[in-house]
Design an enzyme around this catalytic site. Structure first.
Site, PDB file in Angstrom:
ATOM      1  N   TYR A  68       1.010  -1.088   0.046  1.00  0.00           N
ATOM      2  CA  TYR A  68      -0.086  -0.147   0.117  1.00  0.00           C
ATOM      3  C   TYR A  68       0.853   0.933   0.004  1.00  0.00           C
ATOM      4  O   TYR A  68       1.569   1.515   1.074  1.00  0.00           O
ATOM      5  CB  TYR A  68      -0.799   0.230   1.131  1.00  0.00           C
ATOM      6  N   PHE A 223     -13.438  -4.819   0.560  1.00  0.00           N
ATOM      7  CA  PHE A 223     -14.376  -3.719  -0.192  1.00  0.00           C
ATOM      8  C   PHE A 223     -15.551  -3.947   0.561  1.00  0.00           C
ATOM      9  O   PHE A 223     -16.681  -4.423  -0.274  1.00  0.00           O
ATOM     10  CB  PHE A 223     -14.278  -4.527  -1.716  1.00  0.00           C
ATOM     11  N   LEU A 225     -17.567  -1.767   1.209  1.00  0.00           N
ATOM     12  CA  LEU A 225     -18.531  -0.743   0.690  1.00  0.00           C
ATOM     13  C   LEU A 225     -18.489  -0.843  -0.839  1.00  0.00           C
ATOM     14  O   LEU A 225     -19.163  -0.032  -1.541  1.00  0.00           O
ATOM     15  CB  LEU A 225     -18.160   0.466   1.057  1.00  0.00           C
ATOM     16  N   GLY A 226     -17.743  -1.848  -1.425  1.00  0.00           N
ATOM     17  CA  GLY A 226     -17.619  -2.145  -2.770  1.00  0.00           C
ATOM     18  C   GLY A 226     -16.282  -1.532  -3.329  1.00  0.00           C
ATOM     19  O   GLY A 226     -16.089  -1.475  -4.471  1.00  0.00           O
ATOM     20  N   GLY A 227     -15.621  -1.051  -2.454  1.00  0.00           N
ATOM     21  CA  GLY A 227     -14.204  -0.583  -2.878  1.00  0.00           C
ATOM     22  C   GLY A 227     -14.281   0.969  -3.503  1.00  0.00           C
ATOM     23  O   GLY A 227     -15.386   1.520  -3.713  1.00  0.00           O
ATOM     24  N   LEU A 232     -16.739  -2.232  -9.815  1.00  0.00           N
ATOM     25  CA  LEU A 232     -17.218  -2.966  -8.719  1.00  0.00           C
ATOM     26  C   LEU A 232     -18.576  -2.484  -8.065  1.00  0.00           C
ATOM     27  O   LEU A 232     -18.509  -1.176  -8.018  1.00  0.00           O
ATOM     28  CB  LEU A 232     -16.157  -3.080  -7.634  1.00  0.00           C
TER      29      LEU A 232
HETATM   30  N1  LIG Z   1      -6.967  -8.773   0.893  1.00  0.00           N
HETATM   31  C1  LIG Z   1      -6.815  -8.240  -0.123  1.00  0.00           C
HETATM   32  O1  LIG Z   1      -6.627  -8.466  -1.064  1.00  0.00           O
HETATM   33  C2  LIG Z   1      -7.554  -6.562   0.021  1.00  0.00           C
HETATM   34  C3  LIG Z   1      -7.672  -5.974  -1.055  1.00  0.00           C
HETATM   35  C4  LIG Z   1      -8.389  -4.581  -1.266  1.00  0.00           C
HETATM   36  C5  LIG Z   1      -8.414  -3.984   0.087  1.00  0.00           C
HETATM   37  N2  LIG Z   1      -8.131  -4.614   1.171  1.00  0.00           N
HETATM   38  C6  LIG Z   1      -8.348  -3.841   2.413  1.00  0.00           C
HETATM   39  O2  LIG Z   1      -9.700  -3.643   2.629  1.00  0.00           O
HETATM   40  C7  LIG Z   1      -9.749  -2.421   3.103  1.00  0.00           C
HETATM   41  C8  LIG Z   1     -11.182  -1.994   2.410  1.00  0.00           C
HETATM   42  O3  LIG Z   1     -11.175  -1.903   1.083  1.00  0.00           O
HETATM   43  P1  LIG Z   1     -11.248  -0.577   0.445  1.00  0.00           P
HETATM   44  O4  LIG Z   1     -10.761   0.606   1.193  1.00  0.00           O
HETATM   45  O5  LIG Z   1     -10.683  -0.957  -0.836  1.00  0.00           O
HETATM   46  O6  LIG Z   1     -12.838  -0.337  -0.008  1.00  0.00           O
HETATM   47  P2  LIG Z   1     -14.102  -0.052   0.745  1.00  0.00           P
HETATM   48  O7  LIG Z   1     -13.901   0.052   2.383  1.00  0.00           O
HETATM   49  O8  LIG Z   1     -15.379  -0.795   0.368  1.00  0.00           O
HETATM   50  O9  LIG Z   1     -14.343   1.193   0.313  1.00  0.00           O
HETATM   51  C9  LIG Z   1     -13.726   2.448   0.045  1.00  0.00           C
HETATM   52  C10 LIG Z   1     -14.289   3.513  -0.583  1.00  0.00           C
HETATM   53  O10 LIG Z   1     -15.400   3.899   0.133  1.00  0.00           O
HETATM   54  C11 LIG Z   1     -15.409   5.439   0.433  1.00  0.00           C
HETATM   55  N3  LIG Z   1     -15.935   5.522   1.853  1.00  0.00           N
HETATM   56  C12 LIG Z   1     -15.735   4.934   2.963  1.00  0.00           C
HETATM   57  N4  LIG Z   1     -16.363   5.420   3.857  1.00  0.00           N
HETATM   58  C13 LIG Z   1     -17.297   5.990   3.395  1.00  0.00           C
HETATM   59  C14 LIG Z   1     -18.633   6.541   4.052  1.00  0.00           C
HETATM   60  N5  LIG Z   1     -19.034   6.492   5.267  1.00  0.00           N
HETATM   61  N6  LIG Z   1     -19.397   7.101   3.146  1.00  0.00           N
HETATM   62  C15 LIG Z   1     -19.085   7.475   1.798  1.00  0.00           C
HETATM   63  N7  LIG Z   1     -18.155   6.696   1.227  1.00  0.00           N
HETATM   64  C16 LIG Z   1     -17.257   6.087   2.082  1.00  0.00           C
HETATM   65  C17 LIG Z   1     -14.015   5.575   0.383  1.00  0.00           C
HETATM   66  O11 LIG Z   1     -13.858   6.963   0.272  1.00  0.00           O
HETATM   67  P3  LIG Z   1     -13.074   8.134   1.239  1.00  0.00           P
HETATM   68  O12 LIG Z   1     -11.847   7.921   1.388  1.00  0.00           O
HETATM   69  O13 LIG Z   1     -13.438   9.302   0.490  1.00  0.00           O
HETATM   70  O14 LIG Z   1     -14.053   8.001   2.189  1.00  0.00           O
HETATM   71  C18 LIG Z   1     -13.422   4.703  -0.568  1.00  0.00           C
HETATM   72  O15 LIG Z   1     -13.632   5.345  -1.946  1.00  0.00           O
HETATM   73  C19 LIG Z   1      -8.768  -1.777   2.465  1.00  0.00           C
HETATM   74  O16 LIG Z   1      -8.451  -0.483   2.957  1.00  0.00           O
HETATM   75  C20 LIG Z   1      -7.612  -2.644   2.664  1.00  0.00           C
HETATM   76  O17 LIG Z   1      -6.808  -2.552   3.998  1.00  0.00           O
HETATM   77  C21 LIG Z   1      -7.582  -5.974   1.128  1.00  0.00           C
END
Ligand SMILES: NC(=O)c1ccc[n+]([C@@H]2O[C@H](COP(=O)([O-])OP(=O)(O)OC[C@H]3O[C@@H](n4cnc5c(N)ncnc54)[C@H](OP(=O)(O)O)[C@@H]3O)[C@@H](O)[C@H]2O)c1
Length: 311
Positions: A68, A223, A225-227, A232
């Site tokens: 990251y 993901f 919230l759908g990432g 997605l």
């Molecule tokens: N194991 C794996 O292969 C893998 C792969 C991907 C991710 N991950 C982990 O999973 C975590 C979560 O995934 P992710 O961050 O990709 O996706 P996510 O949590 O599904 O979504 C993040 C997105 O949602 C927005 N968001 C977050 N909170 C919000 C809210 N309250 N209201 C509106 N929008 C909101 C964020 O924008 P803002 O920044 O503007 O809030 C960002 O665009 C990652 O941070 C990482 O640690 C693991």
């Protein structure tokens, strides 16, 4: 405060547990944690401030990876978190940084690459042991698929992960982007968590969640919230989510997170955000209770798959 003295009600930092207590790698953590991937969008000062705020709000489980921001996220975690915060930092191996691409990582699946990945994480996080490390496979879910020498037998990878655990470099083993068959094969080594892509609108892995529940394995969907990637399905764009949010006077993202917590007791959340207001909203989702009618309406949302758009 030592991990054994962890309270079920309060974090080591003295905050109420958000989402209540959950269990991960034998430790009590707040069920609402934080996924640190989005920190790569911030500068160092803002990223540290956001992590400090997360601790104040009751988060004591942070998900990260060396890839990251090419070490940046791990370095700000090391700078922001103090030993007395007793935050459970979870990392992953199986990929390495490839900055500049649409998906800023490439697979690094060979056993020696997994070992090198653990060493990189130990160094950038400044830890003697990483409490839990996910073996990031690429069998399943959105994103990359292995080719050539990156097609590696799961048993060979589990052998090196078990060696790293025996050596004390990692405390526990998790799996990510794993298939149901892969998880079944891995059970014999002891698996602390599974981290696959899963959300209210993308629920292909329901069988895997149920196997985790039966086996006492934490389900830590990524993901949730759908990432942030295009392509997605997004929880916040689902009409049934908007209806529920309006009825309860909360934000759509909070409905998606509350649904995950209520859907299965072994679920722990790691929503990612670079926004302090969203961070607060995500922790507050841990206090939302969805009634039976709302749950039924959300359960009826059809599952959709998608893939990361690489333009
Ligand atoms: N194991 C794996 O292969 C893998 C792969 C991907 C991710 N991950 C982990 O999973 C975590 C979560 O995934 P992710 O961050 O990709 O996706 P996510 O949590 O599904 O979504 C993040 C997105 O949602 C927005 N968001 C977050 N909170 C919000 C809210 N309250 N209201 C509106 N929008 C909101 C964020 O924008 P803002 O920044 O503007 O809030 C960002 O665009 C990652 O941070 C990482 O640690 C693991």
């Amino acid at each position: 405060m030592t991990s054994t003295a962890r309270s079920t009600q309060l974090t080591a930092a003295g905050a109420a547990r958000v989402g209540g207590p959950g269990t991960l790698a034998g430790r009590t953590v707040s069920r609402v944690g934080y996924g640190a991937m989005q920190l790569r969008r911030l500068d160092r000062e803002a990223a540290i401030a956001l992590l400090r705020r997360a601790v104040e709000l009751g988060i004591d489980h942070v998900d990260t990876a060396q890839f990251y921001g090419n070490g940046f996220v791990n370095e700000v975690i090391a700078a922001a978190l103090r030993p007395e915060d007793d935050v459970l930092v979870v990392s992953k191996v199986g990929a390495e940084p490839a900055e500049g691409g649409p998906i800023p990582l490439r697979l690094a699946q060979r056993p020696e690459q997994l070992r090198a990945g653990v060493e990189d994480n130990l160094s950038s996080l400044g830890l003697e042991q990483i409490p839990l490390v996910n073996l990031r496979r690429a069998d399943h879910g959105p994103g990359l698929r292995p080719e050539g020498d990156q097609i590696v037998d799961l048993d060979d990878q589990l052998a090196v992960m078990a060696d790293l655990r025996d050596e004390g470099k990692i405390g526990a083993i998790g799996l990510s982007s794993v298939s149901l068959d892969g998880l079944r094969r891995a059970l014999r080594v002891g698996i602390a968590c599974v981290q696959n892509a899963y959300s209210l609108v993308s629920r292909d892995d329901e069988d895997m969640l149920r196997l985790c529940l039966a086996e006492g394995i934490a389900w830590v969907p990524y993901f949730p919230l759908g990432g942030a990637y295009a392509g997605l399905p997004k929880v916040t764009e689902e009409p049934a989510v908007a209806t529920a949010a309006q009825a309860l006077g909360v934000a759509p993202a909070q409905i998606g997170l509350a649904w995950l917590l209520q859907h299965a007791p072994n679920t722990l959340l790691i929503p990612g955000t670079a926004d302090l207001g969203h961070l607060r909203a995500n922790t507050e989702a841990g206090a939302i209770t969805l009634d039976e009618a709302t749950l039924a309406a959300l359960d009826a949302v059809p599952t959709r798959s998608g893939d990361i758009e690489v333009a």
